[in-house]
Write an enzyme that holds these catalytic residues in place. Structure first.
Site, PDB file in Angstrom:
ATOM      1  N   ARG A   1       0.706  -1.238   0.064  1.00 25.98           N
ATOM      2  CA  ARG A   1       0.025  -0.013  -0.068  1.00 25.98           C
ATOM      3  C   ARG A   1       0.881   1.263  -0.198  1.00 25.98           C
ATOM      4  O   ARG A   1       2.151   1.083   0.551  1.00 25.98           O
ATOM      5  CB  ARG A   1      -0.960  -0.104   1.144  1.00 25.98           C
ATOM      6  CG  ARG A   1      -1.966  -1.234   1.474  1.00 25.98           C
ATOM      7  CD  ARG A   1      -2.730  -1.290   2.514  1.00 25.98           C
ATOM      8  NE  ARG A   1      -3.682  -2.190   2.632  1.00 25.98           N
ATOM      9  CZ  ARG A   1      -3.219  -3.392   3.348  1.00 25.98           C
ATOM     10  NH1 ARG A   1      -2.048  -3.572   4.156  1.00 25.98           N
ATOM     11  NH2 ARG A   1      -4.180  -4.437   3.491  1.00 25.98           N
TER      12      ARG A   1
ATOM     13  N   LYS B   1      -2.260  -2.528   7.911  1.00 29.21           N
ATOM     14  CA  LYS B   1      -3.259  -2.066   8.558  1.00 29.21           C
ATOM     15  C   LYS B   1      -3.354  -2.832  10.025  1.00 29.21           C
ATOM     16  O   LYS B   1      -3.209  -3.889  10.035  1.00 29.21           O
ATOM     17  CB  LYS B   1      -4.680  -2.284   8.050  1.00 29.21           C
ATOM     18  CG  LYS B   1      -4.826  -1.394   6.731  1.00 29.21           C
ATOM     19  CD  LYS B   1      -6.324  -1.490   6.083  1.00 29.21           C
ATOM     20  CE  LYS B   1      -6.225  -0.709   4.700  1.00 29.21           C
ATOM     21  NZ  LYS B   1      -7.560  -0.903   3.894  1.00 29.21           N
TER      22      LYS B   1
ATOM     23  N   HIS C   1      -2.164   1.951  -6.222  1.00 30.14           N
ATOM     24  CA  HIS C   1      -3.017   1.014  -5.785  1.00 30.14           C
ATOM     25  C   HIS C   1      -3.322   0.217  -7.024  1.00 30.14           C
ATOM     26  O   HIS C   1      -3.407  -0.893  -6.907  1.00 30.14           O
ATOM     27  CB  HIS C   1      -4.450   1.325  -5.136  1.00 30.14           C
ATOM     28  CG  HIS C   1      -5.170   0.047  -4.438  1.00 30.14           C
ATOM     29  ND1 HIS C   1      -4.832  -0.272  -3.267  1.00 30.14           N
ATOM     30  CD2 HIS C   1      -6.048  -0.666  -4.934  1.00 30.14           C
ATOM     31  CE1 HIS C   1      -5.621  -1.228  -2.835  1.00 30.14           C
ATOM     32  NE2 HIS C   1      -6.383  -1.630  -3.943  1.00 30.14           N
TER      33      HIS C   1
ATOM     34  N   ARG D   1      -0.749  -2.534  -7.074  1.00 31.85           N
ATOM     35  CA  ARG D   1      -1.183  -3.709  -6.103  1.00 31.85           C
ATOM     36  C   ARG D   1      -2.393  -4.675  -6.698  1.00 31.85           C
ATOM     37  O   ARG D   1      -1.825  -5.650  -6.602  1.00 31.85           O
ATOM     38  CB  ARG D   1      -1.707  -3.050  -4.667  1.00 31.85           C
ATOM     39  CG  ARG D   1      -2.209  -3.976  -3.584  1.00 31.85           C
ATOM     40  CD  ARG D   1      -2.427  -3.298  -2.536  1.00 31.85           C
ATOM     41  NE  ARG D   1      -3.143  -3.966  -1.373  1.00 31.85           N
ATOM     42  CZ  ARG D   1      -2.787  -4.626  -0.516  1.00 31.85           C
ATOM     43  NH1 ARG D   1      -1.362  -4.677  -0.494  1.00 31.85           N
ATOM     44  NH2 ARG D   1      -3.537  -5.037   0.397  1.00 31.85           N
TER      45      ARG D   1
ATOM     46  N   HIS E   1      -4.501  -9.166   3.576  1.00 33.52           N
ATOM     47  CA  HIS E   1      -5.936  -8.872   3.722  1.00 33.52           C
ATOM     48  C   HIS E   1      -6.525  -9.669   5.003  1.00 33.52           C
ATOM     49  O   HIS E   1      -5.940 -10.868   5.237  1.00 33.52           O
ATOM     50  CB  HIS E   1      -6.739  -9.553   2.288  1.00 33.52           C
ATOM     51  CG  HIS E   1      -6.734  -8.618   1.103  1.00 33.52           C
ATOM     52  ND1 HIS E   1      -6.816  -8.998   0.017  1.00 33.52           N
ATOM     53  CD2 HIS E   1      -6.338  -7.230   1.243  1.00 33.52           C
ATOM     54  CE1 HIS E   1      -6.588  -7.963  -1.028  1.00 33.52           C
ATOM     55  NE2 HIS E   1      -6.667  -6.763  -0.249  1.00 33.52           N
TER      56      HIS E   1
ATOM     57  N   TYR F   1     -10.181  -9.517  -6.664  1.00 34.85           N
ATOM     58  CA  TYR F   1      -9.011  -9.451  -7.669  1.00 34.85           C
ATOM     59  C   TYR F   1      -9.092 -10.650  -8.524  1.00 34.85           C
ATOM     60  O   TYR F   1      -8.298 -10.866  -9.552  1.00 34.85           O
ATOM     61  CB  TYR F   1      -7.534  -9.552  -7.054  1.00 34.85           C
ATOM     62  CG  TYR F   1      -7.421  -8.423  -6.237  1.00 34.85           C
ATOM     63  CD1 TYR F   1      -6.472  -7.251  -6.736  1.00 34.85           C
ATOM     64  CD2 TYR F   1      -7.672  -8.289  -4.915  1.00 34.85           C
ATOM     65  CE1 TYR F   1      -6.296  -6.176  -5.967  1.00 34.85           C
ATOM     66  CE2 TYR F   1      -7.178  -7.045  -4.165  1.00 34.85           C
ATOM     67  CZ  TYR F   1      -6.645  -6.065  -4.694  1.00 34.85           C
ATOM     68  OH  TYR F   1      -6.333  -4.960  -3.766  1.00 34.85           O
TER      69      TYR F   1
END
Length: 261
Positions: A111, A135, A210, A213, A236, A245
């Site tokens: 990210r 995150k 992004h 990614r 994730h 994706y």
């Protein structure tokens, strides 16, 4: 702000607002004001959270937003870069840093916030990998392709020469820095601006961090990496997020079916 908009539009007190009132409000915003469905969906989330809070505090005893129903939003498939587009971007990089950054974003799938936070010392060149903190400060390992490693090494070697630094001192500094202020960490807006200009030069639309990614994730899936491993690679929490994706992969299956069936 949205709560005030609803109250002013309907001219009612909060406890008197019903689901039919909100349906009328959203319908008017859509038909008369031309507000996009995605915007209306976001506004509905705000209102739902607000009424849920009122319920919890026992200030009202119903949530009219729940009775409105879901706003149908047409899902836009966000496409990864094609191989041709990636090559066009690479070809228009006019300095070592930009080429290293393009290869790094594609290789690692990080990210933009993760990329900006990295220092040179976070990279293990011998192992061609690095640890990033995603995150929730969740730690994960990601990897460098041979191309990413090659261009990153060239970029870092040039910094040692231009900034008169030893390798030990360089390791303490940000991984990517401004071309004008050599010790200043490259910011999110700086990366976004650089990629936007690069996209214009290369004739590639929608060039942003992004999308790199998304591209590496799609390519890994198309090369038959198990989706569970792609999930870990991207950091994730839920497999459902990774499934976003899979669109291009399904297209490949469809093409193969037409070819062989």
């Amino acid at each position: 702000m949205e709560i005030r908009n609803v109250l002013d539009f309907l001219g009612k007190d909060i406890e008197d607002i019903k689901a039919m009132d909100l349906r009328y409000y959203f319908g008017y915003m859509r038909e008369k004001r031309g507000i996009k469905m995605t915007t209306l969906e976001t506004r509905m989330h705000y209102l739902s959270s607000f009424w849920a809070f009122l319920n919890t505090e026992e200030l009202v005893y119903s949530n009219p937003v729940r009775k409105v129903g879901k706003i149908k939003v047409e899902k836009i498939i966000k496409k990864p870069f094609t191989a041709k587009e990636l090559e066009a971007l690479r070809g228009k990089c006019n300095n070592l840093r930009d080429r290293a950054l393009v290869e790094f974003l594609y290789s690692t799938g990080v990210r933009i916030s993760e990329c900006c936070a990295l220092n040179v010392g976070d990279i293990n060149m011998e192992r061609s990998d690095l640890i990033v903190y995603g995150k929730g400060s969740k730690e994960r390992r990601t990897y460098l392709t041979e191309a990413a490693k090659y261009h990153l090494e060239r970029y870092l070697e040039s910094r040692c020469i231009n900034e008169n630094l030893t390798i030990e001192k360089l390791r303490e500094l940000p991984l990517f820095v401004s071309n004008n202020k050599l010790h200043e960490r490259l910011t999110k807006s700086g990366i976004q601006y650089m990629l936007r200009i690069l996209g214009k030069k290369a004739g590639v639309k929608n060039v942003h961090p992004h999308r790199f990614r998304r591209t590496i994730a799609t390519d890994l899936l198309n090369r038959d990496m198990p989706i569970e491993q792609v999930k870990e690679f991207l950091g994730h929490e839920k497999l459902d997020t990774t499934m976003i994706y899979c669109t291009v992969r399904e297209e490949n299956v469809r093409m193969s079916h037409r070819k062989f069936a």
